[in-house]
Design a protein around this motif. Structure first.
Motif, mmCIF file in Angstrom:
data_model
loop_
_atom_site.group_PDB
_atom_site.id
_atom_site.type_symbol
_atom_site.label_atom_id
_atom_site.label_comp_id
_atom_site.label_asym_id
_atom_site.label_seq_id
_atom_site.Cartn_x
_atom_site.Cartn_y
_atom_site.Cartn_z
ATOM 1 N N VAL A 123 -5.037 1.735 7.202
ATOM 2 C CA VAL A 123 -4.905 1.092 5.888
ATOM 3 C C VAL A 123 -4.736 2.157 4.811
ATOM 4 N N ILE A 124 -5.508 3.239 4.938
ATOM 5 C CA ILE A 124 -5.391 4.353 3.993
ATOM 6 C C ILE A 124 -3.993 4.956 4.062
ATOM 7 N N ILE A 170 -1.223 5.104 1.038
ATOM 8 C CA ILE A 170 -0.640 6.356 0.539
ATOM 9 C C ILE A 170 0.880 6.278 0.557
ATOM 10 N N VAL A 171 1.444 5.752 1.652
ATOM 11 C CA VAL A 171 2.898 5.606 1.737
ATOM 12 C C VAL A 171 3.407 4.692 0.623
ATOM 13 N N ALA A 172 2.688 3.596 0.375
ATOM 14 C CA ALA A 172 3.086 2.664 -0.680
ATOM 15 C C ALA A 172 3.065 3.345 -2.047
ATOM 16 N N MET A 173 2.049 4.169 -2.300
ATOM 17 C CA MET A 173 1.963 4.890 -3.570
ATOM 18 C C MET A 173 3.098 5.897 -3.713
ATOM 19 N N MET A 174 3.422 6.575 -2.611
ATOM 20 C CA MET A 174 4.503 7.549 -2.645
ATOM 21 C C MET A 174 5.851 6.874 -2.955
ATOM 22 N N LEU A 193 -3.838 14.622 -1.985
ATOM 23 C CA LEU A 193 -4.924 14.289 -2.905
ATOM 24 C C LEU A 193 -5.355 12.834 -2.748
ATOM 25 N N PHE A 194 -4.378 11.933 -2.675
ATOM 26 C CA PHE A 194 -4.696 10.517 -2.481
ATOM 27 C C PHE A 194 -5.433 10.311 -1.165
ATOM 28 N N LEU A 225 -9.265 8.744 -0.799
ATOM 29 C CA LEU A 225 -9.555 7.538 -0.032
ATOM 30 C C LEU A 225 -10.371 7.831 1.226
ATOM 31 N N LEU A 226 -10.180 9.022 1.801
ATOM 32 C CA LEU A 226 -10.865 9.349 3.046
ATOM 33 C C LEU A 226 -12.324 9.740 2.829
ATOM 34 N N VAL A 227 -12.594 10.467 1.760
ATOM 35 C CA VAL A 227 -13.967 10.944 1.527
ATOM 36 C C VAL A 227 -14.980 9.802 1.453
#
Length: 269
Positions: free
Chosen positions: A132-133, A137-141, A178-179, A183-185
């Motif tokens: 999902v993360i 990220i792909v969607a944001m890019m 960075l994104f 989201l991962l942290v």
């Protein structure tokens, strides 16, 4: 044999317990977790090294099987989900040492005989959220740089071929990283103490992940200190052909137990 009801004479809370509440600690506690971890490691160095060899073998076998199409993906998924079961068992092992009792190699498998469902559920949630993360990220890019950036990021096309400026591609990579961290942290924070909270605190998977996140969030500064020390130790452990990891890996596991006790348990009780 690991007793399902107690660990070294200390009762284990029943499954579904509310669990302990996290405390906020001083920054210096992050360093003390490594000191406490070393205290837990030194009485049973031989057993810890055997456990480290077993874990290393698991990683090696999973890596070799991972090269087999289809079967490799299934094996990798199974290995990913079962890691907290192993870590959960070692939390019991650390508790045994802490109570003056021996660490046993069989502690490594203790998670397969108790709280298995909760441990697997917690890791399954973690593993399920990772894609999902990636999708987010792909969607944001794509939203920021357009669909052409996907070819650049995947390495299937040069920036000049897609009309994407080289500087934009660099920025996209940095933003994507960075994104990913942002989201991962929080996800790592949610899984960090989950095995200990499930095995030692008697919590179910989702409450344990919530409590783990809260414990990490309330102790960001101690974790920064802890993380800096880990980076230094990781560099040192990697120098002699990575052999230092046979010590650092079990000490790191013990440090999770030490920080769990410090944040969630009353040591004076």
């Amino acid at each position: 044999m690991v007793d399902d009801a107690t660990v070294s004479g200390a009762p284990i809370p029943p499954a579904g317990s509310v669990g302990p509440e996290a405390r906020t600690l001083d920054a210096g506690r992050g360093a003390s977790w490594w000191v406490e971890a070393w205290r837990l490691f030194t009485p049973r160095i031989g057993t810890w090294l055997i456990i480290a060899l077993i874990l290393g073998a698991v990683v090696l076998v999973a890596g070799l099987v991972g090269m087999i199409p289809v079967l490799g993906q299934l094996a990798a998924l199974a290995s990913e989900v079962l890691w907290p079961v192993l870590i959960g068992g070692l939390m019991l092992g650390c508790r045994a040492i802490d109570r003056g009792n021996p660490l046993l190699v069989t502690h490594l498998a203790a998670g397969f005989s108790q709280r298995t469902t909760a441990l697997v559920t917690a890791r399954s949630i973690y593993t399920g959220v990772l894609p999902v993360i990636s999708i987010a990220i792909v969607a944001m890019m794509v939203a920021i740089f357009g669909a052409a950036i996907l070819g650049v990021l995947s390495g299937t096309a040069e920036p000049a071929q897609t009309g994407v400026a080289f500087s934009s591609a660099v920025v996209a990579i940095l933003l994507g990283f960075l994104f990913f961290l942002l989201l991962l942290v929080p996800l790592i924070m949610a899984i960090w103490f989950a095995p200990a909270l499930i095995m030692l605190g008697g919590m179910d998977a989702i409450p344990a992940m919530k409590a783990s996140f809260a414990g990490c969030a309330r102790n960001i500064v101690p974790f920064l200190v802890y993380g800096v020390i880990f980076i230094v130790l990781a560099i040192v452990a990697s120098i002699p052909f990575g052999l230092g990891w046979f010590v650092l890996a079990p000490v790191t596991i013990a440090s999770i137990y030490a920080s769990y006790c410090d944040i969630y348990e009353d040591r004076d009780a």
